[in-house]
Scaffold this motif. Structure first.
Motif, PDB file in Angstrom:
ATOM      1  N   GLY A  28      10.792  27.358   4.980  1.00  0.00           N
ATOM      2  CA  GLY A  28       9.335  27.322   4.969  1.00  0.00           C
ATOM      3  C   GLY A  28       8.719  27.137   3.605  1.00  0.00           C
ATOM      4  O   GLY A  28       7.585  27.569   3.356  1.00  0.00           O
ATOM      5  N   TYR A  29       9.439  26.467   2.708  1.00  0.00           N
ATOM      6  CA  TYR A  29       9.023  26.394   1.308  1.00  0.00           C
ATOM      7  C   TYR A  29       9.238  24.992   0.767  1.00  0.00           C
ATOM      8  O   TYR A  29      10.261  24.357   1.064  1.00  0.00           O
ATOM      9  N   SER A  30       8.276  24.505  -0.008  1.00  0.00           N
ATOM     10  CA  SER A  30       8.427  23.279  -0.785  1.00  0.00           C
ATOM     11  C   SER A  30       8.843  22.100   0.110  1.00  0.00           C
ATOM     12  O   SER A  30       8.390  21.978   1.242  1.00  0.00           O
ATOM     13  N   GLY A  31       9.683  21.195  -0.389  1.00  0.00           N
ATOM     14  CA  GLY A  31      10.190  20.083   0.400  1.00  0.00           C
ATOM     15  C   GLY A  31       9.357  18.820   0.259  1.00  0.00           C
ATOM     16  O   GLY A  31       8.143  18.860   0.084  1.00  0.00           O
ATOM     17  N   THR A  32      10.047  17.671   0.346  1.00  0.00           N
ATOM     18  CA  THR A  32       9.404  16.364   0.233  1.00  0.00           C
ATOM     19  C   THR A  32       9.943  15.420   1.296  1.00  0.00           C
ATOM     20  O   THR A  32      11.001  15.662   1.890  1.00  0.00           O
ATOM     21  N   ALA A  33       9.203  14.335   1.517  1.00  0.00           N
ATOM     22  CA  ALA A  33       9.634  13.309   2.466  1.00  0.00           C
ATOM     23  C   ALA A  33       9.026  11.974   2.070  1.00  0.00           C
ATOM     24  O   ALA A  33       7.969  11.925   1.419  1.00  0.00           O
ATOM     25  N   ILE A  34       9.708  10.899   2.458  1.00  0.00           N
ATOM     26  CA  ILE A  34       9.159   9.550   2.300  1.00  0.00           C
ATOM     27  C   ILE A  34       9.374   8.791   3.605  1.00  0.00           C
ATOM     28  O   ILE A  34      10.479   8.784   4.154  1.00  0.00           O
ATOM     29  N   PHE A  35       8.317   8.156   4.078  1.00  0.00           N
ATOM     30  CA  PHE A  35       8.370   7.288   5.248  1.00  0.00           C
ATOM     31  C   PHE A  35       8.061   5.871   4.767  1.00  0.00           C
ATOM     32  O   PHE A  35       7.022   5.629   4.156  1.00  0.00           O
ATOM     33  N   THR A  36       8.970   4.942   5.024  1.00  0.00           N
ATOM     34  CA  THR A  36       8.841   3.601   4.460  1.00  0.00           C
ATOM     35  C   THR A  36       9.152   2.523   5.485  1.00  0.00           C
ATOM     36  O   THR A  36      10.113   2.639   6.252  1.00  0.00           O
ATOM     37  N   LYS A  37       8.326   1.480   5.504  1.00  0.00           N
ATOM     38  CA  LYS A  37       8.547   0.366   6.429  1.00  0.00           C
ATOM     39  C   LYS A  37       9.782  -0.446   6.036  1.00  0.00           C
ATOM     40  O   LYS A  37      10.482  -0.967   6.907  1.00  0.00           O
ATOM     41  N   LYS A  81       0.835  -1.194   0.000  1.00  0.00           N
ATOM     42  CA  LYS A  81       0.000   0.000   0.000  1.00  0.00           C
ATOM     43  C   LYS A  81       0.873   1.249   0.000  1.00  0.00           C
ATOM     44  O   LYS A  81       1.707   1.429   0.880  1.00  0.00           O
ATOM     45  N   LEU A  82       0.658   2.119  -0.984  1.00  0.00           N
ATOM     46  CA  LEU A  82       1.396   3.361  -1.114  1.00  0.00           C
ATOM     47  C   LEU A  82       0.432   4.540  -0.969  1.00  0.00           C
ATOM     48  O   LEU A  82      -0.676   4.517  -1.515  1.00  0.00           O
ATOM     49  N   ILE A  83       0.867   5.546  -0.234  1.00  0.00           N
ATOM     50  CA  ILE A  83       0.082   6.755  -0.045  1.00  0.00           C
ATOM     51  C   ILE A  83       0.943   7.957  -0.415  1.00  0.00           C
ATOM     52  O   ILE A  83       2.138   7.999  -0.121  1.00  0.00           O
ATOM     53  N   SER A  84       0.324   8.949  -1.047  1.00  0.00           N
ATOM     54  CA  SER A  84       0.981  10.225  -1.346  1.00  0.00           C
ATOM     55  C   SER A  84       0.053  11.342  -0.901  1.00  0.00           C
ATOM     56  O   SER A  84      -1.152  11.306  -1.164  1.00  0.00           O
ATOM     57  N   TRP A  85       0.650  12.372  -0.247  1.00  0.00           N
ATOM     58  CA  TRP A  85      -0.186  13.462   0.268  1.00  0.00           C
ATOM     59  C   TRP A  85       0.612  14.763   0.301  1.00  0.00           C
ATOM     60  O   TRP A  85       1.677  14.827   0.911  1.00  0.00           O
ATOM     61  N   ASN A  86       0.095  15.780  -0.367  1.00  0.00           N
ATOM     62  CA  ASN A  86       0.606  17.133  -0.191  1.00  0.00           C
ATOM     63  C   ASN A  86      -0.053  17.688   1.062  1.00  0.00           C
ATOM     64  O   ASN A  86      -1.260  17.976   1.072  1.00  0.00           O
ATOM     65  N   VAL A  87       0.739  17.856   2.129  1.00  0.00           N
ATOM     66  CA  VAL A  87       0.184  18.239   3.426  1.00  0.00           C
ATOM     67  C   VAL A  87       0.133  19.749   3.633  1.00  0.00           C
ATOM     68  O   VAL A  87      -0.404  20.220   4.631  1.00  0.00           O
ATOM     69  N   ASN A  88       0.742  20.513   2.703  1.00  0.00           N
ATOM     70  CA  ASN A  88       0.748  21.978   2.805  1.00  0.00           C
ATOM     71  C   ASN A  88       1.275  22.425   4.177  1.00  0.00           C
ATOM     72  O   ASN A  88       0.675  23.260   4.851  1.00  0.00           O
ATOM     73  N   GLY A  89       2.418  21.852   4.545  1.00  0.00           N
ATOM     74  CA  GLY A  89       3.054  22.192   5.819  1.00  0.00           C
ATOM     75  C   GLY A  89       2.969  21.045   6.804  1.00  0.00           C
ATOM     76  O   GLY A  89       1.939  20.855   7.447  1.00  0.00           O
ATOM     77  N   LEU A  90       4.043  20.279   6.925  1.00  0.00           N
ATOM     78  CA  LEU A  90       4.016  19.087   7.781  1.00  0.00           C
ATOM     79  C   LEU A  90       3.870  19.450   9.251  1.00  0.00           C
ATOM     80  O   LEU A  90       3.151  18.787  10.001  1.00  0.00           O
ATOM     81  N   ILE A  98       4.560   2.533   2.209  1.00  0.00           N
ATOM     82  CA  ILE A  98       5.347   3.704   1.840  1.00  0.00           C
ATOM     83  C   ILE A  98       4.410   4.907   1.852  1.00  0.00           C
ATOM     84  O   ILE A  98       3.349   4.867   1.222  1.00  0.00           O
ATOM     85  N   PHE A  99       4.802   5.952   2.578  1.00  0.00           N
ATOM     86  CA  PHE A  99       3.975   7.155   2.705  1.00  0.00           C
ATOM     87  C   PHE A  99       4.810   8.340   2.228  1.00  0.00           C
ATOM     88  O   PHE A  99       5.805   8.693   2.854  1.00  0.00           O
ATOM     89  N   CYS A 100       4.398   8.935   1.129  1.00  0.00           N
ATOM     90  CA  CYS A 100       5.144  10.048   0.527  1.00  0.00           C
ATOM     91  C   CYS A 100       4.450  11.369   0.829  1.00  0.00           C
ATOM     92  O   CYS A 100       3.219  11.460   0.780  1.00  0.00           O
ATOM     93  N   ILE A 101       5.255  12.378   1.122  1.00  0.00           N
ATOM     94  CA  ILE A 101       4.757  13.693   1.517  1.00  0.00           C
ATOM     95  C   ILE A 101       5.346  14.752   0.585  1.00  0.00           C
ATOM     96  O   ILE A 101       6.532  14.712   0.258  1.00  0.00           O
ATOM     97  N   GLN A 102       4.490  15.699   0.197  1.00  0.00           N
ATOM     98  CA  GLN A 102       4.979  16.867  -0.539  1.00  0.00           C
ATOM     99  C   GLN A 102       4.619  18.129   0.244  1.00  0.00           C
ATOM    100  O   GLN A 102       3.669  18.152   1.012  1.00  0.00           O
ATOM    101  N   GLU A 103       5.385  19.173  -0.025  1.00  0.00           N
ATOM    102  CA  GLU A 103       5.221  20.490   0.584  1.00  0.00           C
ATOM    103  C   GLU A 103       5.350  20.398   2.112  1.00  0.00           C
ATOM    104  O   GLU A 103       4.474  20.808   2.861  1.00  0.00           O
ATOM    105  N   THR A 104       6.488  19.883   2.546  1.00  0.00           N
ATOM    106  CA  THR A 104       6.751  19.764   3.983  1.00  0.00           C
ATOM    107  C   THR A 104       6.952  21.128   4.638  1.00  0.00           C
ATOM    108  O   THR A 104       6.652  21.301   5.820  1.00  0.00           O
ATOM    109  N   LYS A 105       7.508  22.085   3.910  1.00  0.00           N
ATOM    110  CA  LYS A 105       7.715  23.464   4.389  1.00  0.00           C
ATOM    111  C   LYS A 105       8.549  23.502   5.675  1.00  0.00           C
ATOM    112  O   LYS A 105       8.207  24.237   6.600  1.00  0.00           O
ATOM    113  N   LEU A 106       9.624  22.758   5.718  1.00  0.00           N
ATOM    114  CA  LEU A 106      10.471  22.792   6.912  1.00  0.00           C
ATOM    115  C   LEU A 106      11.915  22.512   6.551  1.00  0.00           C
ATOM    116  O   LEU A 106      12.239  22.065   5.451  1.00  0.00           O
TER     117      LEU A 106
END
Length: 253
Positions: free
Chosen positions: A61-70, A2-11, A30-38
């Motif tokens: 405080g701009y843009s940024g990405t992250a991936i959290f994976t088991k 199961k894969l998830i992607s989410w633009n969180v507009n500020g983690l 795998i959980f992918c994040i966009q716009e972490t802003k940190l």
């Protein structure tokens, strides 16, 4: 898988609300994040059982990405092969035994398309990166790709024509990727379904479901048979985007 992607507009902002509960409930591999802003060190996020990878923008405080994976990946690559596109933390690539996972926060071309050339250049370099990797094994791209591909993917197509995210140039560029051997997983599984992943904060857009589908999972055609399901989780709140999901049939080796 199961894969998830989410633009969180500020983690940091979403973590103060219900992110942890949503994250636990979704239970993605795998959980992918966009716009972490940190920036590095600005968040202490405890996600037991997950490896965490962040790509930060140079601008605070701009843009940024992250991936959290088991599952720990074989390799991690931050950015793309052209340094012009590596200052905003927009791209992470993980290599697994069976596929490559890429998350992208694609640049917005901005009002009057003033950043369209940068956006087109980013797409070209990302597409080339994906095509190169797909010669080795399947590629999965996810993220806020900042384009509603067709009229079905946007509520008000006529009034938004040539606005950022629904310009002829951006839509044609996304078509180029699909035509070169990639599949839009949601449209593949749901050819005629109208569902959106982003709504403006203005004009009660989400309540009225006046949205855009700009968040995707794209799979190279040599991995298309792995696609089991694709969905848009528009009952999940916390951002102006909602998460999108892809379920893959990955054979354990």
């Amino acid at each position: 898988m199961k894969l998830i992607s989410w633009n969180v507009n500020g983690l940091r902002a979403v973590v103060k609300h219900d992110f942890k509960n949503i994250f636990d409930q979704l239970d993605a591999d795998i959980f992918c994040i966009q716009e972490t802003k940190l920036q590095e060190g600005q968040i202490d996020l405890e996600l037991p059982g997950y490896h965490q990878y962040f790509n930060y923008a140079e601008k605070k405080g701009y843009s940024g990405t992250a991936i959290f994976t088991k599952t720990e990946p074989l390799n991690v690559t931050y950015g793309l092969e052209d340094e012009d596109f590596n200052h905003e933390g927009r791209t992470i690539t993980l290599e697994y035994p069976d596929f490559y996972m890429i998350t992208s926060y694609t640049p917005n071309s901005q009002q009057k398309l003033k950043r369209i050339d940068f956006r087109m250049g980013y797409d070209d370099v990302l597409w080339a990166h994906m095509q190169k990797l797909s010669k080795d094994k399947p590629v999965v791209l996810c993220g806020d790709l900042n384009v509603a591909h067709n009229e079905i993917d946007i509520k008000n197509d006529k009034t938004n024509h040539q606005n950022p995210g629904f310009s002829d140039q951006e839509r044609a560029k996304f078509s180029e990727l699909l035509d070169s051997g990639f599949t839009d997983s949601f449209r593949y599984m749901h050819p005629d379904e109208v569902k959106y992943s982003w709504w403006s904060y203005r004009f009660n857009a989400r309540q009225n479901n006046a949205g855009w589908r700009i968040d995707y999972f794209v799979v190279s055609n040599n991995g298309k048979d792995m696609i089991q399901n694709a969905d848009i989780l528009n009952d999940v709140y916390g951002s102006d985007h909602c998460p999108v999901e892809l379920d893959l049939d990955i054979k354990e080796k």
